[in-house]
Design a protein around this motif. Structure first.
Motif, PDB file in Angstrom:
ATOM      1  N   ALA A 151      46.089 -13.554  46.073  1.00  0.00           N
ATOM      2  CA  ALA A 151      47.312 -14.836  46.060  1.00  0.00           C
ATOM      3  C   ALA A 151      48.714 -14.096  46.529  1.00  0.00           C
ATOM      4  O   ALA A 151      49.253 -14.189  47.659  1.00  0.00           O
ATOM      5  N   VAL A 152      48.982 -13.105  46.414  1.00  0.00           N
ATOM      6  CA  VAL A 152      49.931 -12.226  46.781  1.00  0.00           C
ATOM      7  C   VAL A 152      49.593 -11.668  48.608  1.00  0.00           C
ATOM      8  O   VAL A 152      50.045 -11.941  49.274  1.00  0.00           O
ATOM      9  N   ARG A 153      47.991 -11.613  49.021  1.00  0.00           N
ATOM     10  CA  ARG A 153      47.917 -11.216  49.961  1.00  0.00           C
ATOM     11  C   ARG A 153      48.518 -12.556  50.814  1.00  0.00           C
ATOM     12  O   ARG A 153      49.509 -12.726  51.996  1.00  0.00           O
ATOM     13  N   GLU A 154      47.839 -13.825  50.422  1.00  0.00           N
ATOM     14  CA  GLU A 154      47.978 -15.246  50.874  1.00  0.00           C
ATOM     15  C   GLU A 154      49.552 -15.124  50.736  1.00  0.00           C
ATOM     16  O   GLU A 154      50.121 -15.969  51.509  1.00  0.00           O
ATOM     17  N   ARG A 155      49.980 -15.153  50.279  1.00  0.00           N
ATOM     18  CA  ARG A 155      51.479 -15.232  50.282  1.00  0.00           C
ATOM     19  C   ARG A 155      52.069 -14.497  51.314  1.00  0.00           C
ATOM     20  O   ARG A 155      53.190 -14.753  52.117  1.00  0.00           O
ATOM     21  N   ILE A 156      52.169 -13.216  51.208  1.00  0.00           N
ATOM     22  CA  ILE A 156      52.828 -12.013  52.412  1.00  0.00           C
ATOM     23  C   ILE A 156      52.631 -12.951  53.397  1.00  0.00           C
ATOM     24  O   ILE A 156      53.620 -12.694  54.517  1.00  0.00           O
ATOM     25  N   LEU A 157      51.122 -13.311  54.002  1.00  0.00           N
ATOM     26  CA  LEU A 157      50.534 -13.799  55.175  1.00  0.00           C
ATOM     27  C   LEU A 157      51.622 -14.867  55.779  1.00  0.00           C
ATOM     28  O   LEU A 157      51.894 -15.631  57.255  1.00  0.00           O
ATOM     29  N   SER A 158      51.779 -16.121  54.511  1.00  0.00           N
ATOM     30  CA  SER A 158      52.117 -17.458  54.743  1.00  0.00           C
ATOM     31  C   SER A 158      53.835 -16.436  55.701  1.00  0.00           C
ATOM     32  O   SER A 158      54.222 -17.775  56.027  1.00  0.00           O
TER      33      SER A 158
END
Length: 566
Positions: A151-158
């Motif tokens: 979830a952290v990775r997805e949020r950072i990329l978004s």
């Protein structure tokens, strides 16, 4: 008058400049009620749009920010002026307004502290529902507070996704600040896993984040460097995660060299030297093998050469560094100068001068020599008490670069050597004269940068105006030089200067535009001065009357002429 912020009307005028200050006077009625804070003042100014302005007083004095296009370029704009003048106009009430603001803040804190948990949650949810930016920040904090790295990775990329901000596939200047604010949150998010014992995971996410930003960085107008700061933040977060996690040094070297040789490092600008502690001896050995192999495969590649240079400078290998530079010498002599400076810094002055002299010999006349290389050699000759050699170098430069600057440098060097007599000067002028006149007798071309035109500039620079006039008459002057000569000699040669002014006026009669009208007005004023010196004011009056009849449809020109008494 001053107030607690400590600035004056003079400060506003200095920061804004005369034009913006004057324009700011017209916005005094467009300023919303001031929001007085601790050392800051904020307000909205209604212009083409509603612009948010904030003034603050720090150690460096008064600063101002505004989200209008001119303000976003870092300028103290007219809206900042309007707010500043409004503050000055309310100077006596500023302390009271600040005290009231602090009282409201205390009252709000007391009220929040008196709410129950459920009441506060309800209040937060209410604001989250109506504020997209606030909701996004809270979602990010929630994700990073948990254990869900995906979830952290997805949020950072978004957060790094440029799609919502790109118009026609490009983020324009007006949108870059908003994107930068969003992307900056990705840096904050990256630090959380490192601080909570998941540094190894943060290393991988940081690399993916840097790749993401690197792929789109060239499609963003980052004139203010906002996105560059985000990229630097991602790189620092990656380094911090590596220092905490201590990943495999050789694999880290593989990734690092690959990143540095690729296009994606344009954004992050990572330096190999920063990773010495992370790599240790095994990683540094591996990195060196990879860098050397890449450079040998492509010795003229910019990234390969730069990385090799950085590696060798870190190792202190001067001879190896010289060999890298020597493998790709610039035709201007600039690379010879780089080598000379490296050797001089290493305390090898004799070798340094040899390389610099070699640069002067090997330079391609069509490209050089590099002016810094010439200055380097001449300065070393001067230190060594070799003024004649300085003159010889400057003489050679003039032969290859027939310009006023080259003439001036030779003149300075020859005077220092005691040899700027009639012979040396005449020889230098002959060099400038050698190409032949570049123009017709009256210099009808624009003449900027033409070979041969430097002769007139040199003679004027010497103060030899009569010789300059003769050179101009022989066809060496362009339009700019004829005008300069006329301005300098019109008191001694008013009839000749008048002929130049009238000749320059004629083509302007068929043109329009403010710049043309300003030129025409200036030329007419100069022509009038010549007529007054000649005692022929009547002729000028008749000429001007005929010109006004011919140009009467140009109302802006007529206004300018009247304003100057013409």
């Amino acid at each position: 008058m001053t107030h607690e912020l400590g600035f004056t009307e003079g400060d506003l005028r200095r920061l804004a400049g005369a034009r913006s200050f004057q324009r700011g006077l017209g916005y005094l009625t467009a300023v919303s009620p001031l929001e007085i804070g601790d050392g800051t003042v904020a307000a909205t100014v209604d212009g083409t749009d509603a612009y948010e302005v904030e003034l603050s007083e720090g150690e460096d004095g008064l600063t101002g920010g505004c989200d209008c296009p001119y303000g976003q370029e870092g300028n103290f704009c007219k809206h900042c002026v309007a707010v500043g003048l409004t503050v000055l106009g309310q100077a006596e009430s500023v302390p009271r307004q600040r005290a009231a603001a602090m009282s409201r803040a205390r009252q709000l804190n007391m009220w929040l502290e008196s709410r129950t948990r459920d009441e506060l949650l309800s209040l937060v949810r209410e604001h989250l529902a109506g504020d997209r930016d606030l909701r996004r920040r809270m979602e990010l904090r929630a994700a990073t507070a948990g254990d869900d790295l995906g979830a952290v990775r997805e949020r950072i990329l978004s957060l790094l996704d440029t799609g919502p901000f790109a118009r026609y596939g490009y983020i324009e200047y007006a949108d870059s600040h908003a994107y930068g604010q969003q992307a900056a949150e990705a840096v904050t998010a990256l630090r959380t896993p490192t601080g909570s014992g998941r540094a190894a995971d943060a290393v991988e996410v940081a690399r993916e984040a840097m790749r993401s930003l690197g792929r789109t960085y060239g499609e963003i107008d980052d004139s203010d460097g906002v996105i560059g700061e985000v990229a630097a933040g991602l790189a620092q977060a990656h380094l911090d995660a590596c220092l905490a996690a201590r990943p495999d040094p050789e694999r880290t070297a593989d990734w690092l060299v690959d990143h540095l040789l690729g296009d994606l490092n344009d954004a992050t600008d990572i330096d190999l030297a920063d990773y010495q502690e992370v790599l240790g001896e095994p990683g540094l050995t591996r990195a060196r093998e990879l860098v050397v192999a890449a450079w040998r495969s492509n010795p003229k590649g910019w990234a390969e050469k730069y990385l090799m240079e950085r590696l060798l400078k870190a190792e202190g290998s001067v001879d190896a560094l010289v060999a890298v530079h020597a493998a790709d010498l610039s035709p201007t002599g600039a690379t010879h100068l780089v080598i000379a400076r490296e050797l001089e810094q290493a305390g090898r002055a004799a070798e340094s001068l040899e390389w610099a002299e070699r640069g002067l010999r090997e330079v391609d006349p069509g490209h050089g020599p590099d002016s810094d290389l010439v200055d380097f050699v001449c300065e070393r000759y001067s230190r060594a008490g070799r003024p004649a050699d300085v003159v010889a170098v400057r003489r050679d430069v003039l032969l290859n670069r027939r310009s006023l600057a080259a003439y001036q440098d030779l003149r300075t060097a020859a005077r220092a050597a005691g040899g700027w007599g009639d012979t040396e000067r005449a020889a230098a002028l002959d060099v400038l004269r050698a190409d032949g006149p570049p123009h017709g007798r009256h210099g009808h071309g624009d003449g900027y940068g033409h070979r041969g035109a430097a002769l007139v500039d040199a003679l004027m620079d010497d103060g030899d105006h009569d010789a300059a006039w003769q050179a101009a008459a022989d066809g060496y002057a362009d339009q700019r030089q004829w005008r300069a000569l006329a301005d300098r000699l019109r008191h001694r040669r008013p009839a000749d200067a008048l002929a130049v002014y009238l000749r320059h006026i004629e083509p302007l009669r068929a043109r329009t535009g403010d710049s043309t009208y300003e030129q025409l007005t200036a030329l007419l004023l100069s022509a009038r001065a010549c007529h007054r010196t000649l005692g022929t004011e009547g002729e000028f009056a008749a000429y001007l009357a005929a010109l006004r009849v011919d140009q009467k449809r140009k109302r802006k020109l007529m206004s300018m002429l009247e304003a100057h008494g013409l």
